[in-house]
Design a protein around this motif. Structure first.
Motif, PDB file in Angstrom:
ATOM      1  N   SER A  67     -42.174 -19.392  19.826  1.00 11.39           N
ATOM      2  CA  SER A  67     -42.370 -20.355  18.736  1.00 11.39           C
ATOM      3  C   SER A  67     -42.544 -21.804  19.197  1.00 11.39           C
ATOM      4  O   SER A  67     -42.826 -22.675  18.381  1.00 11.39           O
ATOM      5  CB  SER A  67     -41.203 -20.278  17.749  1.00 11.39           C
ATOM      6  N   ALA A  68     -42.416 -22.069  20.499  1.00 11.03           N
ATOM      7  CA  ALA A  68     -42.605 -23.445  20.980  1.00 11.03           C
ATOM      8  C   ALA A  68     -44.092 -23.798  20.925  1.00 11.03           C
ATOM      9  O   ALA A  68     -44.947 -23.014  21.340  1.00 11.03           O
ATOM     10  CB  ALA A  68     -42.082 -23.597  22.402  1.00 11.03           C
ATOM     11  N   GLN A  69     -44.396 -24.962  20.391  1.00 15.47           N
ATOM     12  CA  GLN A  69     -45.781 -25.417  20.267  1.00 15.47           C
ATOM     13  C   GLN A  69     -45.918 -26.826  20.813  1.00 15.47           C
ATOM     14  O   GLN A  69     -44.999 -27.632  20.717  1.00 15.47           O
ATOM     15  CB  GLN A  69     -46.223 -25.420  18.804  1.00 15.47           C
ATOM     16  N   GLY A  70     -47.104 -27.112  21.354  1.00 14.52           N
ATOM     17  CA  GLY A  70     -47.406 -28.468  21.776  1.00 14.52           C
ATOM     18  C   GLY A  70     -46.715 -28.919  23.047  1.00 14.52           C
ATOM     19  O   GLY A  70     -46.609 -30.116  23.290  1.00 14.52           O
ATOM     20  N   LEU A  71     -46.247 -27.991  23.859  1.00  9.62           N
ATOM     21  CA  LEU A  71     -45.677 -28.382  25.143  1.00  9.62           C
ATOM     22  C   LEU A  71     -46.789 -29.023  25.971  1.00  9.62           C
ATOM     23  O   LEU A  71     -47.939 -28.588  25.907  1.00  9.62           O
ATOM     24  CB  LEU A  71     -45.110 -27.153  25.857  1.00  9.62           C
ATOM     25  N   GLN A  72     -46.472 -30.038  26.731  1.00  9.71           N
ATOM     26  CA  GLN A  72     -47.512 -30.860  27.361  1.00  9.71           C
ATOM     27  C   GLN A  72     -47.271 -31.034  28.851  1.00  9.71           C
ATOM     28  O   GLN A  72     -46.187 -31.429  29.268  1.00  9.71           O
ATOM     29  CB  GLN A  72     -47.503 -32.229  26.685  1.00  9.71           C
ATOM     30  N   LEU A  73     -48.293 -30.737  29.628  1.00 10.36           N
ATOM     31  CA  LEU A  73     -48.320 -31.055  31.056  1.00 10.36           C
ATOM     32  C   LEU A  73     -49.396 -32.119  31.258  1.00 10.36           C
ATOM     33  O   LEU A  73     -50.373 -32.163  30.505  1.00 10.36           O
ATOM     34  CB  LEU A  73     -48.655 -29.812  31.883  1.00 10.36           C
ATOM     35  N   VAL A  74     -49.252 -32.964  32.270  1.00  8.04           N
ATOM     36  CA  VAL A  74     -50.217 -34.028  32.534  1.00  8.04           C
ATOM     37  C   VAL A  74     -50.749 -33.869  33.953  1.00  8.04           C
ATOM     38  O   VAL A  74     -49.982 -33.616  34.889  1.00  8.04           O
ATOM     39  CB  VAL A  74     -49.554 -35.415  32.349  1.00  8.04           C
ATOM     40  N   VAL A  75     -52.064 -34.026  34.089  1.00  8.34           N
ATOM     41  CA  VAL A  75     -52.732 -33.936  35.385  1.00  8.34           C
ATOM     42  C   VAL A  75     -53.713 -35.099  35.526  1.00  8.34           C
ATOM     43  O   VAL A  75     -54.079 -35.737  34.537  1.00  8.34           O
ATOM     44  CB  VAL A  75     -53.491 -32.597  35.547  1.00  8.34           C
ATOM     45  N   SER A  76     -54.167 -35.337  36.746  1.00 11.25           N
ATOM     46  CA  SER A  76     -55.135 -36.409  36.971  1.00 11.25           C
ATOM     47  C   SER A  76     -56.579 -35.914  36.936  1.00 11.25           C
ATOM     48  O   SER A  76     -57.502 -36.723  36.835  1.00 11.25           O
ATOM     49  CB  SER A  76     -54.856 -37.105  38.308  1.00 11.25           C
ATOM     50  N   ASP A  77     -56.784 -34.599  37.018  1.00  9.71           N
ATOM     51  CA  ASP A  77     -58.138 -34.040  36.995  1.00  9.71           C
ATOM     52  C   ASP A  77     -58.121 -32.753  36.179  1.00  9.71           C
ATOM     53  O   ASP A  77     -57.670 -31.714  36.655  1.00  9.71           O
ATOM     54  CB  ASP A  77     -58.624 -33.777  38.414  1.00  9.71           C
ATOM     55  N   ILE A  78     -58.599 -32.822  34.943  1.00 11.52           N
ATOM     56  CA  ILE A  78     -58.519 -31.685  34.022  1.00 11.52           C
ATOM     57  C   ILE A  78     -59.362 -30.501  34.492  1.00 11.52           C
ATOM     58  O   ILE A  78     -58.959 -29.355  34.345  1.00 11.52           O
ATOM     59  CB  ILE A  78     -58.878 -32.112  32.573  1.00 11.52           C
ATOM     60  N   GLY A  79     -60.527 -30.776  35.082  1.00  9.59           N
ATOM     61  CA  GLY A  79     -61.379 -29.697  35.574  1.00  9.59           C
ATOM     62  C   GLY A  79     -60.728 -28.940  36.711  1.00  9.59           C
ATOM     63  O   GLY A  79     -60.727 -27.703  36.733  1.00  9.59           O
ATOM     64  N   ALA A  80     -60.160 -29.668  37.657  1.00  9.84           N
ATOM     65  CA  ALA A  80     -59.474 -29.033  38.782  1.00  9.84           C
ATOM     66  C   ALA A  80     -58.255 -28.250  38.297  1.00  9.84           C
ATOM     67  O   ALA A  80     -57.975 -27.146  38.789  1.00  9.84           O
ATOM     68  CB  ALA A  80     -59.064 -30.081  39.809  1.00  9.84           C
ATOM     69  N   ALA A  81     -57.523 -28.810  37.338  1.00  7.78           N
ATOM     70  CA  ALA A  81     -56.352 -28.119  36.791  1.00  7.78           C
ATOM     71  C   ALA A  81     -56.767 -26.827  36.103  1.00  7.78           C
ATOM     72  O   ALA A  81     -56.138 -25.781  36.291  1.00  7.78           O
ATOM     73  CB  ALA A  81     -55.609 -29.027  35.809  1.00  7.78           C
ATOM     74  N   ARG A  82     -57.847 -26.872  35.319  1.00  5.32           N
ATOM     75  CA  ARG A  82     -58.334 -25.669  34.639  1.00  5.32           C
ATOM     76  C   ARG A  82     -58.732 -24.612  35.664  1.00  5.32           C
ATOM     77  O   ARG A  82     -58.373 -23.443  35.541  1.00  5.32           O
ATOM     78  CB  ARG A  82     -59.523 -25.992  33.740  1.00  5.32           C
ATOM     79  N   ASP A  83     -59.468 -25.033  36.692  1.00 10.37           N
ATOM     80  CA  ASP A  83     -59.895 -24.084  37.726  1.00 10.37           C
ATOM     81  C   ASP A  83     -58.706 -23.446  38.427  1.00 10.37           C
ATOM     82  O   ASP A  83     -58.699 -22.249  38.699  1.00 10.37           O
ATOM     83  CB  ASP A  83     -60.799 -24.782  38.749  1.00 10.37           C
ATOM     84  N   GLU A  84     -57.687 -24.250  38.735  1.00 11.61           N
ATOM     85  CA  GLU A  84     -56.503 -23.712  39.412  1.00 11.61           C
ATOM     86  C   GLU A  84     -55.764 -22.716  38.520  1.00 11.61           C
ATOM     87  O   GLU A  84     -55.371 -21.642  38.979  1.00 11.61           O
ATOM     88  CB  GLU A  84     -55.561 -24.831  39.845  1.00 11.61           C
ATOM     89  N   LEU A  85     -55.570 -23.071  37.248  1.00  8.79           N
ATOM     90  CA  LEU A  85     -54.885 -22.151  36.339  1.00  8.79           C
ATOM     91  C   LEU A  85     -55.657 -20.849  36.189  1.00  8.79           C
ATOM     92  O   LEU A  85     -55.082 -19.760  36.282  1.00  8.79           O
ATOM     93  CB  LEU A  85     -54.679 -22.809  34.976  1.00  8.79           C
ATOM     94  N   ALA A  86     -56.960 -20.949  35.978  1.00  9.97           N
ATOM     95  CA  ALA A  86     -57.779 -19.743  35.841  1.00  9.97           C
ATOM     96  C   ALA A  86     -57.726 -18.916  37.120  1.00  9.97           C
ATOM     97  O   ALA A  86     -57.640 -17.683  37.071  1.00  9.97           O
ATOM     98  CB  ALA A  86     -59.219 -20.121  35.494  1.00  9.97           C
ATOM     99  N   PHE A 125     -58.357 -32.186  27.413  1.00 15.60           N
ATOM    100  CA  PHE A 125     -57.295 -31.185  27.384  1.00 15.60           C
ATOM    101  C   PHE A 125     -57.820 -29.796  27.740  1.00 15.60           C
ATOM    102  O   PHE A 125     -59.004 -29.524  27.605  1.00 15.60           O
ATOM    103  CB  PHE A 125     -56.707 -31.067  25.968  1.00 15.60           C
ATOM    104  N   VAL A 126     -56.913 -28.931  28.128  1.00 18.42           N
ATOM    105  CA  VAL A 126     -57.082 -27.481  28.100  1.00 18.42           C
ATOM    106  C   VAL A 126     -55.803 -26.934  27.489  1.00 18.42           C
ATOM    107  O   VAL A 126     -54.784 -27.634  27.434  1.00 18.42           O
ATOM    108  CB  VAL A 126     -57.341 -26.844  29.495  1.00 18.42           C
ATOM    109  N   SER A 127     -55.846 -25.702  27.038  1.00 19.48           N
ATOM    110  CA  SER A 127     -54.640 -25.104  26.457  1.00 19.48           C
ATOM    111  C   SER A 127     -54.487 -23.673  26.940  1.00 19.48           C
ATOM    112  O   SER A 127     -55.449 -23.037  27.376  1.00 19.48           O
ATOM    113  CB  SER A 127     -54.691 -25.144  24.931  1.00 19.48           C
ATOM    114  N   PHE A 128     -53.263 -23.194  26.866  1.00 22.11           N
ATOM    115  CA  PHE A 128     -52.950 -21.806  27.203  1.00 22.11           C
ATOM    116  C   PHE A 128     -51.626 -21.458  26.540  1.00 22.11           C
ATOM    117  O   PHE A 128     -50.903 -22.338  26.062  1.00 22.11           O
ATOM    118  CB  PHE A 128     -52.876 -21.587  28.725  1.00 22.11           C
ATOM    119  N   SER A 129     -51.319 -20.192  26.519  1.00 24.99           N
ATOM    120  CA  SER A 129     -50.020 -19.723  26.031  1.00 24.99           C
ATOM    121  C   SER A 129     -49.374 -18.872  27.102  1.00 24.99           C
ATOM    122  O   SER A 129     -50.065 -18.199  27.880  1.00 24.99           O
ATOM    123  CB  SER A 129     -50.188 -18.890  24.752  1.00 24.99           C
ATOM    124  N   ASP A 130     -48.043 -18.906  27.140  1.00 23.56           N
ATOM    125  CA  ASP A 130     -47.341 -18.019  28.062  1.00 23.56           C
ATOM    126  C   ASP A 130     -47.338 -16.607  27.464  1.00 23.56           C
ATOM    127  O   ASP A 130     -47.806 -16.410  26.330  1.00 23.56           O
ATOM    128  CB  ASP A 130     -45.937 -18.558  28.387  1.00 23.56           C
TER     129      ASP A 130
END
Length: 148
Positions: A67-86, A125-130
């Motif tokens: 039920s937690a919503q809107g948890l936020q992480l901050v990065v300096s490069d959104i594209g690199a962060a998305r690639d790493e997560l994927a 932004f990018v988003s994901f769920s656990d």
């Protein structure tokens, strides 16, 4: 008086599944995994570079798992962060910005494909769920607001 956010409690139903996700998929550092009696377990993990940790376990919260919503992480490069997560196997959204240019709406309302115009700091932004359904956003911040 300084006040720093140190811990966010996540509601989960499967502690081991959540631990594996945050440690292996997200790359969070495992700080503690303590069972302190029947039905009471505390798992603490910290995102890389963060002063704030997440805690989940058994007997910690009455909130509905996921039920937690809107948890936020901050990065300096959104594209690199998305690639790493994927690359780690996280099911992550494409990069987006909000139609208002202010912050993201709840859920996926107001999303516009691609990074913020002119790559405005705080705007992409990018988003994901656990695995439990707790909702996370990753925000690109390249220049902090004054006083931050």
């Amino acid at each position: 008086m300084d006040m720093r956010l140190e811990v966010v409690v996540l509601p989960v139903s499967d502690v081991d599944r959540a631990k594996e996700f945050y440690e292996k998929r997200m790359g969070f550092r495992l700080d503690a995994d303590v069972e302190a009696g029947e039905g009471y377990r505390v798992v603490q993990l910290t995102p890389p570079g963060s002063g704030c940790s997440v805690i989940f376990g058994a007997g910690l919260t009455t909130a509905e798992p996921g039920s937690a919503q809107g948890l936020q992480l901050v990065v300096s490069d959104i594209g690199a962060a998305r690639d790493e997560l994927a690359g780690r196997g996280v099911k992550v959204s494409e990069v987006f910005h909000d139609a208002t240019g202010v912050f993201h709406h709840a859920g996926d309302a107001g999303r516009v494909a691609g990074p913020a115009p002119e790559r405005a700091s705080y705007g992409s932004f990018v988003s994901f769920s656990d695995p439990e359904g707790n909702e996370w956003f990753v925000q690109e911040v390249t220049t902090r607001l004054p006083g931050r």
